[in-house]
Design a protein around this motif. Structure first.
Motif, mmCIF file in Angstrom:
data_model
loop_
_atom_site.group_PDB
_atom_site.id
_atom_site.type_symbol
_atom_site.label_atom_id
_atom_site.label_comp_id
_atom_site.label_asym_id
_atom_site.label_seq_id
_atom_site.Cartn_x
_atom_site.Cartn_y
_atom_site.Cartn_z
ATOM 1 N N LEU A 97 -6.605 57.597 38.283
ATOM 2 C CA LEU A 97 -7.636 58.468 39.072
ATOM 3 C C LEU A 97 -6.133 59.218 39.960
ATOM 4 C CD1 LEU A 97 -10.184 59.137 40.537
ATOM 5 C CD2 LEU A 97 -9.790 57.365 41.980
ATOM 6 N N VAL A 148 -12.751 57.001 35.139
ATOM 7 C CA VAL A 148 -11.719 56.285 34.842
ATOM 8 C C VAL A 148 -11.671 54.799 34.359
ATOM 9 C CG1 VAL A 148 -9.679 55.093 36.022
ATOM 10 C CG2 VAL A 148 -10.236 57.674 36.646
ATOM 11 N N ALA A 179 -5.976 55.855 31.646
ATOM 12 C CA ALA A 179 -6.477 56.731 32.539
ATOM 13 C C ALA A 179 -6.188 56.491 33.968
ATOM 14 C CB ALA A 179 -8.018 56.832 32.335
ATOM 15 N N LYS A 204 -13.959 57.832 39.796
ATOM 16 C CA LYS A 204 -13.491 56.683 39.339
ATOM 17 C C LYS A 204 -14.365 55.834 38.456
ATOM 18 C CE LYS A 204 -12.371 52.235 41.914
ATOM 19 N NZ LYS A 204 -13.111 51.354 40.765
#
Length: 559
Positions: A259, A247, A257, A244
């Motif tokens: 996750l 991202v 992007a 995360k």
């Protein structure tokens, strides 16, 4: 040799002289027909040469070293292999045995076609034992993995043989055996002694990030439109947190992007995939659809493991076959880069922010043991003297840690401590029982004066995100064993180091003496300054963009 007999295997399995085959086929033809045949032969040789050169699998250095007569004669290695070498049973690289391949596929290979060219051209349609337990991946990916393993300083072929004495009867070279058999079979692949020597050498080198060129701006057309950062939903909750964080960094840099986990439809995968924790992702249930050669070789792997662990070894297959690699360890990144894998060091950013626990978290047994005043929100700026927990530690059981806490149990009993220390074999997965840990570690550190870092073993691996960086961001003073050099955090400036024998002395000095408390204030201030350094964050983001751009240029041309 009759006219119909186009291939002959000699006693060692080598192909007879290819040129003689063409001569026999031309025998008795008119000059005109003979010329036509010659033209076809030249065309086939040229086609074979083009296929072999474009594959990148022909190892000229290997060929010249193995067959010095070719080097002495100053002949082109590829041309020699096509015109004479294959017929003489010579091999184009350390992985491909011309004689064995001809024995297996002599009926499938067209008359006059070079066997290595046939191997490349028919990849995926023929089975060849050179891929071992990695037969689902292309020969190009396996060859790339073996070539990189040969250059990986963490691996020592002699040690591999010593640890696996049964392979001495194998005709496969140890490096190749380790890649195509050893890792998948769960063998001992990296020797502890060699690891210690390798990491010891790296410990003597300063960790310095490369300068960013002034013309380092990256254009949008040089970047993928969509990026997926994948973690396994049943994997370690801390791996998800790191995924995360990546991202968030990619989106802040202006990229698109997302996750993702293994349940995301493969047919809808983004342009670029980054697999966070390949040692988990490709081995936990549900990820089989992602284990495809065309996906692996065109993806970036994000390694989060320490070299001395079994999980690091398990993830090596994918780290070696992927396009590039991101690593949270600066030393790992250097080792992979030296092995020919383009790498990026990435330190997950941490926020200096007030931390809160949800009402559900408040009912958890790990929270209920905290003092009542520590169950409220945790402010990282809380002064050192007002923190109610003296020392905290989060980590799983290892023999080294067991000895440390057993030896110093009496000392720590005089202080208010929060030690999360337990035996656990599998990943700490998200859920009611363990999902709280990623939140609780930072929450407790924000109430602690000191955060302890005791390594798993003797490798001095920098414990990165959860322990060191998060401890600093939460306002506690990190007290650690000596660590490998880090490009962002420096011992004596951002955290303090001491041997395990004398860590209690350092803890006592920090907590009970005026000079120690003054030093704690200095370390906290330096750590906050480093973590909140906007320029450093901008430079890290530029490096991330440059890496993604360079990888995308390679991947987008790999069709």
């Amino acid at each position: 040799m009759s006219q119909k007999q186009s291939v002959r295997i000699n006693p060692v399995g080598a192909l007879s002289d290819v040129s003689s085959i063409f001569e026999i086929r031309n025998h008795g033809l008119s000059q005109k027909e003979g010329n036509k045949s010659t033209i076809r032969t030249v065309s086939r040789s040229a086609r074979d040469e083009e296929i072999i050169r474009n594959s990148g699998l022909f190892d000229e250095e290997f060929y010249y070293n193995t067959y010095p007569d070719v080097k002495i004669a100053q002949l082109d290695a590829v041309k020699h292999y096509i015109s004479h070498g294959a017929a003489e049973g010579r091999c184009p690289n350390a992985d491909f045995d011309t004689g064995i391949y001809m024995e297996i596929f002599r009926r499938e290979i067209s008359p006059g076609e070079n066997p290595f060219s046939h191997y490349i051209r028919t990849d995926g349609k023929t089975f060849y034992s050179s891929r071992g337990m990695l037969e689902n991946y292309s020969h190009a990916s396996v060859h790339k993995a073996v070539s990189r393993m040969e250059k990986l300083a963490l691996f020592n072929a002699d040690d591999y043989i010593a640890m696996n004495s049964d392979i001495t009867t194998s005709n496969v070279c140890p490096t190749r055996h380790a890649v195509i058999y050893g890792i998948s079979e769960g063998r001992s692949v990296l020797s502890g002694k060699h690891l210690a020597k390798t990491m010891g050498r790296l410990a003597q080198k300063p960790a310095v990030l490369p300068d960013i060129p002034l013309e380092a701006s990256v254009k949008k057309r040089d970047l993928p439109y969509t990026i997926g950062v994948l973690h396994h939903s049943s994997g370690n909750v801390f791996i998800r947190d790191i995924a995360k964080a990546l991202v968030d960094q990619l989106n802040q840099a202006g990229l698109n992007a997302l996750l993702m986990d293994e349940t995301y439809p493969v047919d809808k995968k983004p342009q670029l995939c980054i697999f966070c924790g390949p040692h988990e992702f490709f081995f936990l249930p549900g990820s089989d659809d992602w284990k495809k050669d065309e996906i692996i070789r065109r993806s970036i792997m994000f390694n989060t493991e320490q070299p001395q662990t079994q999980w690091f070894v398990r993830g090596l297959i994918y780290n070696l076959m992927g396009s590039g690699i991101i690593d949270i360890s600066f030393q790992n990144m250097e080792l992979f880069s030296d092995a020919g894998i383009e790498g990026l060091f990435f330190s997950p950013p941490v926020d200096v922010a007030v931390r809160k626990l949800s009402p559900e978290d408040q009912t958890h047994s790990l929270v209920r043991v905290l003092p009542l005043s520590c169950r409220k929100e945790a402010n990282p700026k809380l002064p050192f003297s007002k923190r109610l927990i003296d020392v905290s530690f989060f980590g799983n059981h290892t023999e080294k840690r067991e000895k440390f806490f057993a030896r110093h149990a009496e000392f720590f009993s005089d202080y208010k401590c929060f030690f999360y220390y337990r035996r656990m074999d599998g990943p700490i997965a998200e859920g009611k029982m363990y999902g709280i840990l990623s939140r609780l570690a930072g929450y407790v550190a924000s109430h602690s004066k000191i955060s302890l870092n005791i390594h798993r073993g003797n490798e001095q691996f920098f414990e990165w995100h959860r322990i060191v960086a998060q401890g600093m961001a939460c306002g506690s003073v990190v007290v650690s064993e000596e660590c490998l050099p880090h490009p962002l955090f420096t011992a004596g400036t951002h955290y303090l180091t001491e041997s395990t024998r004398h860590i209690p002395n350092l803890v006592e000095w920090l907590l009970r003496s005026a000079d120690g408390k003054k030093e704690a204030a200095r370390i906290r201030s330096n750590a906050f300054s480093r973590i909140m350094n906007g320029q450093q964050a901008a430079e890290n983001q530029k490096r991330l963009l440059q890496f993604i751009s360079s990888q995308w240029k390679i991947i987008s041309h790999d069709r």
